[in-house]
Design a protein around this motif. Structure first.
Motif, PDB file in Angstrom:
ATOM      1  N   VAL A   1      -3.770   3.714  11.207  1.00 36.17           N
ATOM      2  CA  VAL A   1      -3.923   4.725  10.154  1.00 36.17           C
ATOM      3  C   VAL A   1      -5.291   5.381  10.291  1.00 36.17           C
ATOM      4  CG1 VAL A   1      -2.375   3.577   8.532  1.00 36.17           C
ATOM      5  CG2 VAL A   1      -4.797   2.993   8.535  1.00 36.17           C
TER       6      VAL A   1
ATOM      7  N   LYS B   1      -8.430   7.577   8.107  1.00 38.85           N
ATOM      8  CA  LYS B   1      -9.041   8.013   6.850  1.00 38.85           C
ATOM      9  C   LYS B   1      -8.605   7.188   5.650  1.00 38.85           C
ATOM     10  CE  LYS B   1      -9.734  12.729   8.515  1.00 38.85           C
ATOM     11  NZ  LYS B   1      -9.510  14.169   8.292  1.00 38.85           N
ATOM     12  N   VAL B   2      -8.267   5.903   5.852  1.00 41.53           N
ATOM     13  CA  VAL B   2      -8.012   5.030   4.722  1.00 41.53           C
ATOM     14  C   VAL B   2      -9.342   4.689   4.071  1.00 41.53           C
ATOM     15  CG1 VAL B   2      -8.096   2.909   6.096  1.00 41.53           C
ATOM     16  CG2 VAL B   2      -6.807   2.956   3.952  1.00 41.53           C
ATOM     17  N   ARG B   3      -9.334   4.507   2.752  1.00 39.26           N
ATOM     18  CA  ARG B   3     -10.574   4.347   2.001  1.00 39.26           C
ATOM     19  C   ARG B   3     -10.499   3.120   1.096  1.00 39.26           C
ATOM     20  NH1 ARG B   3     -11.903   8.896  -2.213  1.00 39.26           N
ATOM     21  NH2 ARG B   3     -13.687   8.001  -3.280  1.00 39.26           N
TER      22      ARG B   3
ATOM     23  N   ILE C   1       0.819  -1.194   0.000  1.00 38.63           N
ATOM     24  CA  ILE C   1       0.000   0.000   0.000  1.00 38.63           C
ATOM     25  C   ILE C   1       0.864   1.260   0.000  1.00 38.63           C
ATOM     26  CG2 ILE C   1      -0.212   0.054   2.532  1.00 38.63           C
ATOM     27  CD1 ILE C   1      -3.084   1.115   2.116  1.00 38.63           C
ATOM     28  N   GLU C   2       0.537   2.204  -0.880  1.00 38.82           N
ATOM     29  CA  GLU C   2       1.312   3.429  -1.012  1.00 38.82           C
ATOM     30  C   GLU C   2       0.496   4.677  -0.712  1.00 38.82           C
ATOM     31  OE1 GLU C   2       2.977   3.417  -4.891  1.00 38.82           O
ATOM     32  OE2 GLU C   2       4.423   1.818  -4.473  1.00 38.82           O
ATOM     33  N   ASP C   3      -0.823   4.559  -0.746  1.00 37.88           N
ATOM     34  CA  ASP C   3      -1.645   5.721  -0.414  1.00 37.88           C
ATOM     35  C   ASP C   3      -2.841   5.247   0.398  1.00 37.88           C
ATOM     36  OD1 ASP C   3      -3.632   4.758  -2.208  1.00 37.88           O
ATOM     37  OD2 ASP C   3      -2.609   5.748  -3.876  1.00 37.88           O
ATOM     38  N   SER C   4      -3.755   6.149   0.663  1.00 35.51           N
ATOM     39  CA  SER C   4      -4.869   5.842   1.570  1.00 35.51           C
ATOM     40  C   SER C   4      -6.134   5.427   0.825  1.00 35.51           C
ATOM     41  CB  SER C   4      -5.163   7.062   2.446  1.00 35.51           C
ATOM     42  OG  SER C   4      -5.504   8.174   1.630  1.00 35.51           O
ATOM     43  N   TYR C   5      -6.022   5.150  -0.485  1.00 36.17           N
ATOM     44  CA  TYR C   5      -7.193   4.765  -1.265  1.00 36.17           C
ATOM     45  C   TYR C   5      -6.905   3.485  -2.034  1.00 36.17           C
ATOM     46  CZ  TYR C   5     -10.798   4.884  -4.895  1.00 36.17           C
ATOM     47  OH  TYR C   5     -11.831   4.558  -5.733  1.00 36.17           O
ATOM     48  N   ILE C   6      -7.756   2.467  -1.819  1.00 31.32           N
ATOM     49  CA  ILE C   6      -7.607   1.193  -2.515  1.00 31.32           C
ATOM     50  C   ILE C   6      -8.947   0.833  -3.132  1.00 31.32           C
ATOM     51  CG2 ILE C   6      -7.112  -1.276  -2.253  1.00 31.32           C
ATOM     52  CD1 ILE C   6      -5.388  -0.541   0.174  1.00 31.32           C
TER      53      ILE C   6
END
Length: 212
Positions: free
Chosen positions: A44, A46-48, A24-29
């Motif tokens: 973490v 605000k992961v989405r 994972i590199e950002d907060s949106y998958i």
């Protein structure tokens, strides 16, 4: 409570890309299949996740405050003691999963299904729950303190010692569930649907003496 309560199901494409959560590199998958792995000691905010399936995934000591889940399925997962406080959860299904102590306090849930899950000691305090079903779930000692219910269904669940203090149960059907004790407040039970046997238990819970 209507027996034809309809819940929107997750909109999942037929083809998902296998994804290694460790990458994972950002907060949106999105559009991902995450399976047969362990996610440990995550903390973490605000992961989405959108259009994601978690299958055979174990979460260890996870804190995902303000998580956003849209069109997500959890199958045979272990989310025991995971923190989803203040989460926004829409069109999500939890199936055949261990959710012991899952924390959904202050969360907003819409069109969510919990099926064949162990939710003992789960926390829904102050949560906003609408168009949801708990089916064949263990909810012993679950906490619904001052939660907001709207079109909520409990079917064949174990609710023993669950806490509904401050939560209005009008229109909520508990008649297929089992319990010997619930934590309730007098002003919350008006309009709750129970079986004849449960009604006697409710009367005792509220301090009435039943004369044979």
């Amino acid at each position: 409570m209507s027996k034809t309560l309809k819940i929107q199901t997750p909109k999942i494409p037929t083809s998902l890309t296998p994804f290694d959560y460790n990458d994972i590199e950002d907060s949106y998958i999105n559009l991902a299949l995450i399976s047969d792995c362990t996610i440990s000691q995550e903390d973490v905010e605000k992961v989405r996740f959108e259009e994601v399936v978690f299958r055979n995934v174990t979460f260890l000591d996870g804190a995902f405050r303000f998580i956003q889940l849209t069109d997500v399925i959890f199958e045979r997962c272990d989310l025991s003691n995971v923190d989803f406080t203040d989460g926004i959860i829409h069109r999500v299904e939890f199936r055949d999963s261990k959710l012991l102590g899952l924390n959904l306090a202050d969360a907003t849930l819409r069109n969510v299904l919990f099926e064949n899950c162990n939710l003992n000691m789960g926390s829904f305090g102050y949560a906003d729950l609408k168009e949801m079903r708990f089916e064949n779930c263990l909810l012993r000692n679950a906490d619904f303190y001052e939660a907001k219910f709207n079109k909520l269904e409990f079917k064949d669940c174990d609710l023993n010692d669950a806490n509904f203090t401050g939560t209005r149960l009008k229109g909520v059907d508990l008649s297929t569930c089992k319990f010997t004790h619930l934590n309730l407040s007098l002003d919350s039970v008006a309009g709750c649907i129970v079986s004849a046997d449960q009604a006697i238990g409710f009367a005792r819970l509220l301090g009435l003496e039943i004369k044979d």
